[in-house]
Scaffold this active site. Sequence first.
Site, mmCIF file in Angstrom:
data_model
loop_
_atom_site.group_PDB
_atom_site.id
_atom_site.type_symbol
_atom_site.label_atom_id
_atom_site.label_comp_id
_atom_site.label_asym_id
_atom_site.label_seq_id
_atom_site.Cartn_x
_atom_site.Cartn_y
_atom_site.Cartn_z
ATOM 1 N N ARG A 73 0.885 -1.169 0.000
ATOM 2 C CA ARG A 73 0.000 0.000 0.000
ATOM 3 C C ARG A 73 0.920 1.214 0.000
ATOM 4 N NH1 ARG A 73 -5.375 1.349 1.649
ATOM 5 N NH2 ARG A 73 -5.509 3.367 2.719
ATOM 6 N N HIS A 83 -7.029 1.426 -6.959
ATOM 7 C CA HIS A 83 -7.369 0.699 -5.727
ATOM 8 C C HIS A 83 -8.223 -0.516 -6.111
ATOM 9 C CE1 HIS A 83 -7.823 -0.166 -1.651
ATOM 10 N NE2 HIS A 83 -8.496 0.894 -1.197
ATOM 11 N N GLN A 104 -10.428 -2.727 -3.506
ATOM 12 C CA GLN A 104 -11.660 -2.094 -3.041
ATOM 13 C C GLN A 104 -12.782 -2.267 -4.053
ATOM 14 O OE1 GLN A 104 -12.478 -0.213 -0.001
ATOM 15 N NE2 GLN A 104 -14.428 -0.755 -0.965
ATOM 16 N N ASP A 145 -16.151 9.107 -2.827
ATOM 17 C CA ASP A 145 -14.963 8.909 -1.996
ATOM 18 C C ASP A 145 -14.678 10.228 -1.290
ATOM 19 O OD1 ASP A 145 -12.679 7.862 -0.865
ATOM 20 O OD2 ASP A 145 -11.512 7.803 -2.717
ATOM 21 N N CYS A 151 -16.090 3.947 -0.196
ATOM 22 C CA CYS A 151 -15.015 3.032 0.186
ATOM 23 C C CYS A 151 -14.494 3.283 1.601
ATOM 24 C CB CYS A 151 -13.873 3.100 -0.826
ATOM 25 S SG CYS A 151 -13.070 4.717 -0.932
ATOM 26 N N ARG A 211 -14.436 -6.374 1.846
ATOM 27 C CA ARG A 211 -12.998 -6.322 1.565
ATOM 28 C C ARG A 211 -12.338 -7.622 2.015
ATOM 29 N NH1 ARG A 211 -10.157 -1.514 1.291
ATOM 30 N NH2 ARG A 211 -8.329 -2.856 1.046
#
Length: 305
Positions: A104, A131, A134, A222, A262, A290
């Site tokens: 990450r 991402h 996700q 987001d 998310c 997730r």
Amino acid sequence: MSDRPRHFLDIDRVHPGTLRQIIERGKRFKKDRASANGLLAGKTLAMIFEKNSTRTRVSFEVGMNHLGGNAVVMSDRDSQMGRGETVEDTARVLSRYVDAIMIRTDDPSKLHTLAKHATVPVINGLTDASHPCQVMADIMTYEEHREFIKRKVIAWVGDGNNMTTSWLHAAVQFQFELRIATPPELRLSQGEIGWAKSEGAKVSEHTDAKEAVAGADCVTTDTWVSMGHDAERDKRLALLAPYQVDGALMTLAKPDAIFMHCLPAHRGEEVTEDVIDGDQSVVWDEAENRLYAQMGILAWCLEAT
């Protein structure tokens, strides 16, 4: 393990049939967690965190435990990569110790360099460019609440960021319509848009959130100020104010439309409290998924059958 490890770097890099298999496997793991027992027994995942995390860290670590494996967590403070060791050398060393690596990070070039030099699977836990884990969980969530996402209409409202890019990749691979509403100053890369259209995706760009949301099956957004953008906070809030997902905007979507985010969310900025905590919101299932989507990814990367 074969000479060519199964990396999970971006949704556009994995065959659509394989993506579908990963999603379906995640659904099975959620329905019957015992089916995961021992699949990755004796396997170890190294997790490199150059950005803070709640959901990514916990879901991957718990996922490996459910699959019978182990996880090792490394931050900048724990890793020599944070003290100047090259990504190439880190990849070579970790490949001698572990069976897969999740990273990450900010710079996508670190992800791709790691994958180039690792001899074990590398998983994209997030970069500033995309991402994918996700969005795999998001698709699983949509299908859990409604039906297959193919030919449905997804409306993205807000910043043209890494999440938008992964939704765009998914629109190509899963064949749904994607409408993107962003301020002109924060629009998605036109190279990415052009690629998606050349692949046959039904994608459109809007500066009016109402146009994008009208008749949509799902509305998603987001945070407006992601990690690394704090210095631009006031400017971004001003640009994005017309793109807040509130109750009035949701009424323009289909009556049974769902809302996704998310997380982490900033109530009163990108979404109002009545929406994120309302009946159309599925954000908590989305966060939970997730775990299961990533279990599917881990099982595929490590060739579990």
